[in-house]
Design a protein around this motif. Structure first.
Motif, PDB file in Angstrom:
ATOM      1  N   TYR A  17      75.208  -7.137 -13.014  1.00 16.12           N
ATOM      2  CA  TYR A  17      75.244  -6.669 -14.321  1.00 16.12           C
ATOM      3  C   TYR A  17      75.982  -4.537 -13.755  1.00 16.12           C
ATOM      4  O   TYR A  17      74.796  -3.845 -13.487  1.00 16.12           O
ATOM      5  CB  TYR A  17      74.198  -6.148 -15.105  1.00 16.12           C
ATOM      6  CG  TYR A  17      73.936  -7.608 -14.585  1.00 16.12           C
ATOM      7  CD1 TYR A  17      73.866  -8.277 -16.232  1.00 16.12           C
ATOM      8  CD2 TYR A  17      72.519  -8.231 -13.701  1.00 16.12           C
ATOM      9  CE1 TYR A  17      73.783  -9.230 -17.560  1.00 16.12           C
ATOM     10  CE2 TYR A  17      72.332 -10.173 -14.572  1.00 16.12           C
ATOM     11  CZ  TYR A  17      72.311 -10.243 -15.821  1.00 16.12           C
ATOM     12  OH  TYR A  17      72.580 -11.618 -16.434  1.00 16.12           O
ATOM     13  N   SER A  18      76.774  -4.369 -14.385  1.00 17.39           N
ATOM     14  CA  SER A  18      77.668  -3.078 -13.933  1.00 17.39           C
ATOM     15  C   SER A  18      77.481  -1.891 -15.235  1.00 17.39           C
ATOM     16  O   SER A  18      78.242  -2.625 -16.638  1.00 17.39           O
ATOM     17  CB  SER A  18      79.297  -3.375 -13.718  1.00 17.39           C
ATOM     18  OG  SER A  18      79.141  -3.462 -12.640  1.00 17.39           O
ATOM     19  N   PHE A  19      76.925  -1.441 -15.429  1.00 12.39           N
ATOM     20  CA  PHE A  19      76.501  -0.398 -16.991  1.00 12.39           C
ATOM     21  C   PHE A  19      77.266   0.822 -16.262  1.00 12.39           C
ATOM     22  O   PHE A  19      77.178   2.144 -15.334  1.00 12.39           O
ATOM     23  CB  PHE A  19      75.186  -0.469 -16.968  1.00 12.39           C
ATOM     24  CG  PHE A  19      74.558  -1.355 -17.274  1.00 12.39           C
ATOM     25  CD1 PHE A  19      74.344  -2.256 -18.698  1.00 12.39           C
ATOM     26  CD2 PHE A  19      73.938  -1.824 -16.044  1.00 12.39           C
ATOM     27  CE1 PHE A  19      72.977  -3.239 -18.510  1.00 12.39           C
ATOM     28  CE2 PHE A  19      72.377  -3.470 -16.482  1.00 12.39           C
ATOM     29  CZ  PHE A  19      73.145  -3.623 -17.279  1.00 12.39           C
ATOM     30  N   GLN A  48      63.292  -1.835 -15.326  1.00 14.96           N
ATOM     31  CA  GLN A  48      62.763  -3.538 -16.588  1.00 14.96           C
ATOM     32  C   GLN A  48      63.893  -4.280 -16.974  1.00 14.96           C
ATOM     33  O   GLN A  48      63.327  -5.083 -16.943  1.00 14.96           O
ATOM     34  CB  GLN A  48      62.235  -1.989 -17.370  1.00 14.96           C
ATOM     35  CG  GLN A  48      61.783  -2.676 -18.860  1.00 14.96           C
ATOM     36  CD  GLN A  48      62.103  -2.031 -19.988  1.00 14.96           C
ATOM     37  OE1 GLN A  48      61.721  -0.660 -19.875  1.00 14.96           O
ATOM     38  NE2 GLN A  48      61.251  -2.057 -20.970  1.00 14.96           N
ATOM     39  N   PHE A  49      64.878  -4.058 -17.064  1.00 20.04           N
ATOM     40  CA  PHE A  49      65.982  -4.988 -17.523  1.00 20.04           C
ATOM     41  C   PHE A  49      65.567  -6.320 -16.002  1.00 20.04           C
ATOM     42  O   PHE A  49      65.590  -7.201 -16.505  1.00 20.04           O
ATOM     43  CB  PHE A  49      67.293  -4.666 -17.094  1.00 20.04           C
ATOM     44  CG  PHE A  49      68.053  -5.551 -17.544  1.00 20.04           C
ATOM     45  CD1 PHE A  49      68.855  -6.400 -18.931  1.00 20.04           C
ATOM     46  CD2 PHE A  49      69.127  -6.086 -16.340  1.00 20.04           C
ATOM     47  CE1 PHE A  49      69.476  -7.429 -19.208  1.00 20.04           C
ATOM     48  CE2 PHE A  49      69.932  -6.599 -16.637  1.00 20.04           C
ATOM     49  CZ  PHE A  49      70.873  -7.590 -17.638  1.00 20.04           C
ATOM     50  N   ALA A  50      65.500  -5.166 -15.194  1.00 26.99           N
ATOM     51  CA  ALA A  50      66.083  -6.644 -13.501  1.00 26.99           C
ATOM     52  C   ALA A  50      64.641  -7.649 -13.950  1.00 26.99           C
ATOM     53  O   ALA A  50      64.857  -8.601 -13.322  1.00 26.99           O
ATOM     54  CB  ALA A  50      66.234  -6.236 -12.574  1.00 26.99           C
ATOM     55  N   VAL A  94      66.262 -10.463 -16.199  1.00 22.00           N
ATOM     56  CA  VAL A  94      66.901 -11.436 -15.121  1.00 22.00           C
ATOM     57  C   VAL A  94      66.089 -12.267 -14.471  1.00 22.00           C
ATOM     58  O   VAL A  94      66.424 -13.460 -13.667  1.00 22.00           O
ATOM     59  CB  VAL A  94      67.740 -10.202 -14.587  1.00 22.00           C
ATOM     60  CG1 VAL A  94      68.426 -11.166 -12.981  1.00 22.00           C
ATOM     61  CG2 VAL A  94      68.888  -9.004 -15.203  1.00 22.00           C
ATOM     62  N   LYS A  95      64.327 -11.706 -14.458  1.00 24.73           N
ATOM     63  CA  LYS A  95      63.335 -12.226 -13.762  1.00 24.73           C
ATOM     64  C   LYS A  95      63.364 -12.166 -12.612  1.00 24.73           C
ATOM     65  O   LYS A  95      63.557 -13.452 -11.060  1.00 24.73           O
ATOM     66  CB  LYS A  95      63.322 -13.997 -14.553  1.00 24.73           C
ATOM     67  CG  LYS A  95      63.427 -13.951 -15.899  1.00 24.73           C
ATOM     68  CD  LYS A  95      61.801 -13.250 -16.364  1.00 24.73           C
ATOM     69  CE  LYS A  95      61.720 -14.134 -17.827  1.00 24.73           C
ATOM     70  NZ  LYS A  95      61.171 -12.774 -18.098  1.00 24.73           N
ATOM     71  N   LEU A  96      63.487 -11.071 -11.444  1.00 21.29           N
ATOM     72  CA  LEU A  96      64.130 -10.591 -10.264  1.00 21.29           C
ATOM     73  C   LEU A  96      62.760 -10.979  -9.776  1.00 21.29           C
ATOM     74  O   LEU A  96      61.519 -10.169 -10.432  1.00 21.29           O
ATOM     75  CB  LEU A  96      64.599  -9.814  -9.921  1.00 21.29           C
ATOM     76  CG  LEU A  96      66.215 -10.116 -10.373  1.00 21.29           C
ATOM     77  CD1 LEU A  96      66.907  -8.514 -10.152  1.00 21.29           C
ATOM     78  CD2 LEU A  96      67.216 -10.990  -9.517  1.00 21.29           C
TER      79      LEU A  96
END
Length: 184
Positions: free
Chosen positions: A67-69, A121-123, A127-129
């Motif tokens: 995921y590149s932001f 937070q997203f990860a 993404v459930k890492l």
């Protein structure tokens, strides 16, 4: 397109039309960033090369591998940095790396810290890492501070990890585990 909203920032995944602004960001920070990462061939800094990188990142996003932001001030289309969650590995690892760069004119304002916290937070939530890792040069005090402010733990020193501008450079490895993460 994925958007992450913070207090002062908006992060969004790159689209093809971002190639020009990404190339400009790369060119403007070429020598500033080269203190901690390799200088590239001139072609790398062109709109065409960045367009190809964006196409690759879109492909990796669709495969849930990266995921590149772009980093933008809230309410603005001015690209002031980039941040990626990359090299995503699923079980048995369930981990990824995080990397980021902020325009020299916007450093020391907490932008990288806010962006890292949004991606962390997203990860963990989306993404459930289980684990996020980062490499950082021992000379890069700003980036060390960013990681430590985001509760990353220094695990050790990786000797001569990266070949940067003619020299083998050591890097610390930092990590943050899901169970250690505190939502800010």
């Amino acid at each position: 397109m994925i958007r992450l909203e913070g207090n002062r920032l908006c992060l969004r995944t790159f689209v093809e039309s971002d190639a020009k602004s990404l190339a400009e960001l790369m060119r403007n920070n070429k020598y500033f960033w080269a203190t901690h990462e390799p200088l590239h061939e001139e072609e790398f800094y062109t709109e065409e090369a960045q367009f190809k990188k964006i196409l690759e990142s879109i492909h990796l996003l669709r495969a849930n591998r990266e995921y590149s932001f772009g980093i933008y001030p809230k309410g603005s289309n001015k690209l002031i940095g980039h941040i990626s969650l990359y090299a995503i590995k699923r079980l048995p690892y369930n981990s990824a790396f995080i990397g980021y760069s902020v325009d020299e004119k916007f450093t020391r304002k907490g932008i990288a810290t806010e962006a890292v916290n949004l991606v962390v937070q997203f990860a963990f939530s989306t993404v459930k890492l289980n684990r996020i890792e980062a490499y950082v040069s021992p000379k890069n005090n700003g980036s060390i501070k960013v990681l430590e402010n985001a509760n990353f733990i220094r695990e050790g020193l990786l000797r001569e990890l990266l070949y940067i501008n003619g020299v083998w450079e050591d890097h610390y490895i930092y990590s943050l585990l899901r169970d250690e993460y505190r939502h800010k």
